[in-house]
Design a protein around this motif. Sequence first.
Motif, PDB file in Angstrom:
ATOM      1  N   CYS A  62      -1.710  11.199 -12.794  1.00 32.91           N
ATOM      2  CA  CYS A  62      -3.159  11.224 -12.602  1.00 32.91           C
ATOM      3  C   CYS A  62      -3.546  12.391 -11.705  1.00 32.91           C
ATOM      4  N   PHE A  63      -4.754  12.853 -11.889  1.00 30.75           N
ATOM      5  CA  PHE A  63      -5.296  13.945 -11.090  1.00 30.75           C
ATOM      6  C   PHE A  63      -6.252  13.371 -10.046  1.00 30.75           C
ATOM      7  N   ALA A  64      -6.593  14.189  -9.058  1.00 29.93           N
ATOM      8  CA  ALA A  64      -7.535  13.766  -8.023  1.00 29.93           C
ATOM      9  C   ALA A  64      -8.804  13.236  -8.677  1.00 29.93           C
ATOM     10  N   SER A  65      -9.376  12.208  -8.111  1.00 27.07           N
ATOM     11  CA  SER A  65     -10.555  11.476  -8.585  1.00 27.07           C
ATOM     12  C   SER A  65     -10.204  10.387  -9.588  1.00 27.07           C
ATOM     13  N   PHE A  66      -8.943  10.341 -10.023  1.00 28.16           N
ATOM     14  CA  PHE A  66      -8.466   9.328 -10.961  1.00 28.16           C
ATOM     15  C   PHE A  66      -7.392   8.491 -10.284  1.00 28.16           C
ATOM     16  N   PRO A  92     -13.544   3.827  -9.613  1.00 33.90           N
ATOM     17  CA  PRO A  92     -14.928   3.327  -9.609  1.00 33.90           C
ATOM     18  C   PRO A  92     -15.528   3.363  -8.203  1.00 33.90           C
ATOM     19  N   SER A  93     -16.804   3.111  -8.118  1.00 30.55           N
ATOM     20  CA  SER A  93     -17.479   3.014  -6.822  1.00 30.55           C
ATOM     21  C   SER A  93     -16.774   1.962  -5.968  1.00 30.55           C
ATOM     22  N   GLY A  94     -16.717   2.214  -4.673  1.00 27.95           N
ATOM     23  CA  GLY A  94     -16.036   1.289  -3.763  1.00 27.95           C
ATOM     24  C   GLY A  94     -14.555   1.594  -3.594  1.00 27.95           C
ATOM     25  N   ARG A  95     -14.066   2.589  -4.317  1.00 25.06           N
ATOM     26  CA  ARG A  95     -12.663   3.013  -4.227  1.00 25.06           C
ATOM     27  C   ARG A  95     -12.604   4.534  -4.093  1.00 25.06           C
ATOM     28  N   PHE A  96     -11.446   5.014  -3.638  1.00 27.81           N
ATOM     29  CA  PHE A  96     -11.244   6.451  -3.532  1.00 27.81           C
ATOM     30  C   PHE A  96      -9.866   6.798  -4.069  1.00 27.81           C
ATOM     31  N   SER A  97      -9.706   8.020  -4.516  1.00 30.50           N
ATOM     32  CA  SER A  97      -8.455   8.497  -5.099  1.00 30.50           C
ATOM     33  C   SER A  97      -7.546   8.992  -3.980  1.00 30.50           C
ATOM     34  N   GLY A 103       9.300   8.784  -7.002  1.00 34.36           N
ATOM     35  CA  GLY A 103      10.464   9.397  -7.631  1.00 34.36           C
ATOM     36  C   GLY A 103      10.146  10.196  -8.877  1.00 34.36           C
ATOM     37  N   THR A 104       9.006   9.954  -9.497  1.00 33.33           N
ATOM     38  CA  THR A 104       8.593  10.674 -10.700  1.00 33.33           C
ATOM     39  C   THR A 104       7.835  11.947 -10.350  1.00 33.33           C
ATOM     40  N   GLY A 105       7.213  11.979  -9.185  1.00 26.69           N
ATOM     41  CA  GLY A 105       6.432  13.137  -8.768  1.00 26.69           C
ATOM     42  C   GLY A 105       5.112  12.715  -8.162  1.00 26.69           C
ATOM     43  N   LEU A 106       4.154  13.613  -8.206  1.00 28.64           N
ATOM     44  CA  LEU A 106       2.845  13.373  -7.607  1.00 28.64           C
ATOM     45  C   LEU A 106       1.896  12.762  -8.629  1.00 28.64           C
ATOM     46  N   THR A 107       1.168  11.750  -8.201  1.00 28.44           N
ATOM     47  CA  THR A 107       0.094  11.157  -8.984  1.00 28.44           C
ATOM     48  C   THR A 107      -0.961  10.668  -8.009  1.00 28.44           C
ATOM     49  N   PHE A 108      -1.979  10.024  -8.511  1.00 28.36           N
ATOM     50  CA  PHE A 108      -3.033   9.482  -7.658  1.00 28.36           C
ATOM     51  C   PHE A 108      -3.268   8.020  -8.008  1.00 28.36           C
ATOM     52  N   VAL A 109      -3.661   7.240  -7.015  1.00 23.19           N
ATOM     53  CA  VAL A 109      -4.015   5.836  -7.198  1.00 23.19           C
ATOM     54  C   VAL A 109      -5.394   5.612  -6.594  1.00 23.19           C
ATOM     55  N   CYS A 110      -6.088   4.606  -7.085  1.00 21.65           N
ATOM     56  CA  CYS A 110      -7.401   4.248  -6.542  1.00 21.65           C
ATOM     57  C   CYS A 110      -7.212   3.157  -5.496  1.00 21.65           C
ATOM     58  N   ARG A 111      -7.629   3.425  -4.285  1.00 28.43           N
ATOM     59  CA  ARG A 111      -7.525   2.442  -3.205  1.00 28.43           C
ATOM     60  C   ARG A 111      -8.924   1.973  -2.823  1.00 28.43           C
ATOM     61  N   PRO A 112      -9.050   0.695  -2.446  1.00 32.46           N
ATOM     62  CA  PRO A 112     -10.368   0.216  -2.006  1.00 32.46           C
ATOM     63  C   PRO A 112     -10.750   0.846  -0.669  1.00 32.46           C
ATOM     64  N   CYS A 113     -12.029   1.094  -0.504  1.00 33.27           N
ATOM     65  CA  CYS A 113     -12.510   1.605   0.779  1.00 33.27           C
ATOM     66  C   CYS A 113     -12.194   0.586   1.864  1.00 33.27           C
ATOM     67  N   ALA A 123     -15.163   8.226  -8.799  1.00 32.21           N
ATOM     68  CA  ALA A 123     -14.331   9.427  -8.839  1.00 32.21           C
ATOM     69  C   ALA A 123     -14.345  10.184  -7.509  1.00 32.21           C
ATOM     70  N   SER A 124     -14.306   9.455  -6.405  1.00 34.61           N
ATOM     71  CA  SER A 124     -14.375  10.058  -5.070  1.00 34.61           C
ATOM     72  C   SER A 124     -12.987  10.201  -4.451  1.00 34.61           C
ATOM     73  N   LEU A 125     -12.879  11.134  -3.528  1.00 35.78           N
ATOM     74  CA  LEU A 125     -11.620  11.397  -2.844  1.00 35.78           C
ATOM     75  C   LEU A 125     -11.545  10.751  -1.465  1.00 35.78           C
ATOM     76  N   GLN A 126     -12.667  10.221  -0.987  1.00 37.19           N
ATOM     77  CA  GLN A 126     -12.677   9.563   0.317  1.00 37.19           C
ATOM     78  C   GLN A 126     -13.871   8.621   0.401  1.00 37.19           C
ATOM     79  N   CYS A 127     -13.811   7.728   1.360  1.00 40.75           N
ATOM     80  CA  CYS A 127     -14.923   6.813   1.615  1.00 40.75           C
ATOM     81  C   CYS A 127     -15.706   7.338   2.810  1.00 40.75           C
ATOM     82  N   GLU A 128     -16.948   6.937   2.886  1.00 40.44           N
ATOM     83  CA  GLU A 128     -17.817   7.369   3.975  1.00 40.44           C
ATOM     84  C   GLU A 128     -17.923   6.255   5.007  1.00 40.44           C
ATOM     85  N   PRO A 129     -17.801   6.591   6.297  1.00 42.33           N
ATOM     86  CA  PRO A 129     -17.967   5.544   7.316  1.00 42.33           C
ATOM     87  C   PRO A 129     -19.414   5.041   7.344  1.00 42.33           C
TER      88      PRO A 129
END
Length: 156
Positions: A62-66, A92-97, A103-113, A123-129
């Motif tokens: 996965c790429f950033a935002s995914f 989705p909204s409420g999560r960030f990439s 072991g396979t390499g670099l990917t991205f996961v969606c984590r809850p804020c 499709a955000s890279l960070q959450c806002e305080p």
Amino acid sequence: DLQALAPSAEQLVRNFLIDMEAVNEMLRDQLETGGSHFDVACRWVQKYAHIWEAWLPDRTECFASFGLYHQATNSFVQDRSNTSGLTCQACPSGRFSSKLLDGTGLTFVCRPCPLGSKQASGASLQCEPCNAGEYQDVNGSTTCKRCRLGQYQDQE
């Protein structure tokens, strides 16, 4: 910008490599059979899957935002220990990439804020305080709550 709009297509084009011998083989095939360019290419694709399959992007890269998404359970996952049914989907909204190096390499996961933050856009890279005077006591929120009358929140 193909990288931003269709990263998998960009990766396929980047991985595409066909040597002159393969091109010559297809040209000979067309001369010998009189087949159309489509028929010749189709025969080549059927015969040489081991070559073109290497061009295909890893569905779990996965790429950033995914983030990694399990299609059967309709849920985001935090690792690719079982790659069956995994694909990439915009967070989705409420999560960030967030980056995941395994072991396979670099990917991205969606984590809850986390608590105390929000993310209204997908499709955000960070959450806002939350702003002063607001709070959030639930993970994965899209908005912050206003403090009740007589209470405040001033943490940064």
